[in-house]
Design an enzyme around this catalytic site. Structure first.
Site, PDB file in Angstrom:
ATOM      1  N   ARG A 112      31.907  45.683  28.975  1.00 37.89           N
ATOM      2  CA  ARG A 112      30.904  45.088  29.870  1.00 37.89           C
ATOM      3  C   ARG A 112      29.748  46.016  30.188  1.00 37.89           C
ATOM      4  O   ARG A 112      28.584  45.618  30.139  1.00 37.89           O
ATOM      5  CB  ARG A 112      31.552  44.671  31.199  1.00 37.89           C
ATOM      6  N   THR A 113      30.030  47.246  30.555  1.00 36.45           N
ATOM      7  CA  THR A 113      28.952  48.117  31.019  1.00 36.45           C
ATOM      8  C   THR A 113      27.944  48.348  29.898  1.00 36.45           C
ATOM      9  O   THR A 113      26.744  48.184  30.075  1.00 36.45           O
ATOM     10  CB  THR A 113      29.521  49.457  31.529  1.00 36.45           C
ATOM     11  N   LYS A 157      31.572  67.897  17.323  1.00 36.37           N
ATOM     12  CA  LYS A 157      31.276  69.205  16.711  1.00 36.37           C
ATOM     13  C   LYS A 157      31.143  70.290  17.765  1.00 36.37           C
ATOM     14  O   LYS A 157      30.816  71.429  17.455  1.00 36.37           O
ATOM     15  CB  LYS A 157      29.960  69.124  15.926  1.00 36.37           C
ATOM     16  N   ARG A 199      28.273  57.266  29.946  1.00 33.23           N
ATOM     17  CA  ARG A 199      29.669  57.109  30.381  1.00 33.23           C
ATOM     18  C   ARG A 199      30.439  58.294  29.834  1.00 33.23           C
ATOM     19  O   ARG A 199      30.376  58.600  28.638  1.00 33.23           O
ATOM     20  CB  ARG A 199      30.271  55.809  29.856  1.00 33.23           C
ATOM     21  N   HIS A 253      31.409  54.931  39.740  1.00 35.01           N
ATOM     22  CA  HIS A 253      30.866  53.964  38.772  1.00 35.01           C
ATOM     23  C   HIS A 253      29.844  53.122  39.557  1.00 35.01           C
ATOM     24  O   HIS A 253      30.091  51.971  39.908  1.00 35.01           O
ATOM     25  CB  HIS A 253      32.006  53.107  38.225  1.00 35.01           C
TER      26      HIS A 253
END
Ligand code: NCD
Length: 308
Positions: A56-57, A85, A106, A134
């Site tokens: 969703r986000t 890396k 995120r 959030h």
């Protein structure tokens, strides 16, 4: 929000009630007339830096920028980025400053906000960082409450499930306590109780809150219940997760004596904590909540880019 010099958004703590209400006013305008906004971000690019899974986000941020006439770029897991890396998040943000005008991050790590503040000249928005915040989810949760009840003041709200690791909950609590006469009920197994630092903020704000393990102690008094999944990926010991995963399950029977105007929210994804039969009851709002995420994220992009 630009006017208040909020360049990045990593916490709801620093937003005033007025900031939140202004954002809601803009989200409502967009929701009522999306066509009026369909080109306002023409020529702008949103970068999506998703180091953790998301449905969703990420998609609603993409949808938001596309609906504003802008473009998007990004990656959907740390595997696809140079993090594998050994590149630092600071360097990744520095690079994206050249490729995008605004970005969403995120990440599993707390503290990305501090790094963004130091190295980024474009607005960076948290799409969920660590286990503590959030903010955009909280804003869309609150917007859903606002649409439902008109007024957020005076609501009696239950929070159920994983209050320790669920990062949407602190962000939502920090914004709710800006409103008047809010009653908060924190319902969880003892081991998944709200963290001390979050509880301290509730105490400092002189919030009216109750902590219990028993949903039925409070369910009939609630205007809304915010259900969360047990956050499997945050447990160090899988046995603990297995023990706690079925702590609560909302079924139609659970809801027999709720208030008539009662609603259920959930940030999603749902696992087993809400039975599918609840979806068709008049109480469920979680899919509508997800839809509201697009309006809120469109409004937020405009505020942070200073486009209005
Ligand atoms: C939440 C998250 O990532 O914290 N998801 C979301 O953005 N709606 C909630 C969760 O994963 O349980």
């Amino acid at each position: 929000m630009k006017s208040n010099l909020i360049q990045h958004l990593f916490t709801t703590r620093k937003l005033s009630k007025q900031d939140i209400e202004n954002l809601f006013d803009l989200a409502k305008k967009i929701e009522n007339n999306p066509k009026d906004y369909s080109e306002v971000c023409k020529g702008r690019i949103l970068g999506n830096l998703f180091f953790e899974p998301s449905t969703r986000t990420r998609l609603s941020f993409e949808s938001a920028m596309l609906r504003l006439g802008g473009k998007i770029l990004g990656f959907t897991s740390s595997r696809d980025s140079s993090a594998t890396k050994g590149e630092s998040i600071a360097d990744t943000i520095r690079m994206v400053n050249h490729y995008a005008d605004i970005a969403v991050v995120r990440h599993y790590m707390e503290g990305v906000g501090e790094i963004a503040k130091q190295v980024s000249t474009i607005p960076i928005i948290s799409g969920g960082t660590g286990t503590q915040e959030h903010p955009t989810q909280a804003l869309l949760d609150l917007y859903t409450l606002k649409k439902e009840f008109d007024n957020i003041d005076d609501l009696n709200i239950g929070f159920l499930g994983d209050l320790k690791y669920g990062r949407t909950i602190p962000s939502l609590l920090y914004s709710l306590i800006k409103y008047d006469n809010i009653k908060i009920n924190l319902i969880s197994p003892k081991t998944l109780r709200i963290r001390g630092n979050v509880e301290n903020r509730l105490n400092n704000a002189k919030s009216d809150y109750l902590v219990t393990e028993n949903l039925h102690e409070v369910l009939e008094t609630l205007d809304a219940l915010y259900v969360t999944r047990i956050q499997k990926e945050r447990f160090l010991d899988p046995i603990d997760y297995e023990r706690l995963k079925n702590s609560y399950k909302i079924t139609p029977e659970t809801l027999q004596d709720v208030k008539d105007h009662f609603i259920i929210l959930h940030p999603l994804p749902r696992v087993d904590e809400i039975h599918y039969d609840v979806d068709k009851l008049k109480y469920s709002r979680y899919f509508e909540q997800a839809k509201n995420g697009v309006w809120i994220r469109m409004a937020l992009i405009l505020k942070l880019l200073g486009v209005e």
